[in-house]
Write an enzyme that holds these catalytic residues in place. Structure first.
Site, PDB file in Angstrom:
ATOM      1  CB  VAL A   1      -5.003   5.556  -1.214  1.00 25.10           C
ATOM      2  CG1 VAL A   1      -4.484   6.505  -2.289  1.00 25.10           C
ATOM      3  CG2 VAL A   1      -5.567   6.332  -0.044  1.00 25.10           C
TER       4      VAL A   1
ATOM      5  CG  ASN B   1     -15.947  -7.000  -0.201  1.00 24.23           C
ATOM      6  OD1 ASN B   1     -16.104  -8.115   0.271  1.00 24.23           O
ATOM      7  ND2 ASN B   1     -15.511  -5.982   0.516  1.00 24.23           N
TER       8      ASN B   1
ATOM      9  CE  LYS C   1      -4.178   1.892   2.118  1.00 21.89           C
ATOM     10  NZ  LYS C   1      -5.100   1.605   1.016  1.00 21.89           N
TER      11      LYS C   1
ATOM     12  CG  ASP D   1      -6.575  -0.512   5.118  1.00 21.18           C
ATOM     13  OD1 ASP D   1      -7.255  -1.173   5.915  1.00 21.18           O
ATOM     14  OD2 ASP D   1      -7.026   0.443   4.455  1.00 21.18           O
TER      15      ASP D   1
END
Length: 223
Positions: free
Chosen positions: A117, A175, A37, A54
């Site tokens: 992000v 999701n 990330k 995260d």
């Protein structure tokens, strides 16, 4: 498949969950895989330095422990859009240091999954967007669609922006962030029909990544 950029239709729709699930899938095939990330806001101070939940999840889901600073080279304190969080700290987000960390990880793994992000067009600075990571590093894109009311519009707009930026959308993952979503199967079918890339899986609500990996099918990407 050796590198992917994991984009999302919005913030809070489960990019990290999907990325961790992909990592478990790849590890289950015997691949040495790592998550990254590059930019994370909303980090907390720890004895080891700033840490983001995260990024820590990606670190834990990877095949081997990598230095946190490689997983998340730009850690920002405030839970704001990255360009604002960086400005408040008096720093500027630049791609070169992020790419150096990415290259280190890529040299040590079969697969590196780079999580974005927020959404596709989140600003990183006055001159950079989150999409520039995928565009300048020439990464194929997987779009995570948070299944809730409004997801079709968000998904189609994101897919159009990805194509406009000259990036290649190679698949999407649904999701189930809203377990009570009405007409969920009809919405999924609409997404399958409308999005210009195959569905790689639908992740059930409340199932951890190591179990959710069974709901993925990356056959088209791995051929």
């Amino acid at each position: 498949m050796s590198t992917l950029f994991i984009a999302g239709t919005d913030t809070g729709i489960g990019k990290t969950h999907a990325t961790c699930t992909l990592l478990h899938f790849l590890r289950g095939r015997g691949n040495h895989a790592c998550g990254m990330k590059p930019v994370a806001s909303g980090c907390v101070e720890t004895p080891e330095g700033l840490r983001n939940d995260d990024a820590l999840a990606l670190q834990a889901a990877s095949s081997a422990p990598m230095p946190y600073e490689w997983i998340n080279p730009m850690a920002l304190r405030e839970p704001l859009s990255p360009h604002l969080a960086a400005a408040h700290e008096g720093v500027e987000i630049r791609l070169a240091p992020l790419y150096e960390a990415f290259e280190r990880l890529r040299g040590m793994h079969d697969d590196v999954l780079v999580e974005g992000v927020g959404g596709w067009l989140v600003p990183l600075s006055r001159s950079l967007l989150a999409s520039d990571i995928a565009r300048q590093w020439q990464l194929p894109v997987v779009l995570v669609v948070g299944l809730r009311l409004g997801c079709i519009n968000h998904a189609l707009l994101s897919a159009r922006a990805i194509a406009t930026d000259g990036c290649r959308l190679v698949g999407w993952i649904g999701n189930r962030i809203d377990p009570d979503m009405a007409a969920v199967e009809e919405n999924i079918e609409t997404l399958r029909h409308q999005l210009p890339a195959p569905c790689l899986g639908i992740l059930p609500h409340g199932v951890p990544p190591h179990e959710a990996a069974a709901h993925l099918d990356l056959t088209l990407l791995l051929e």
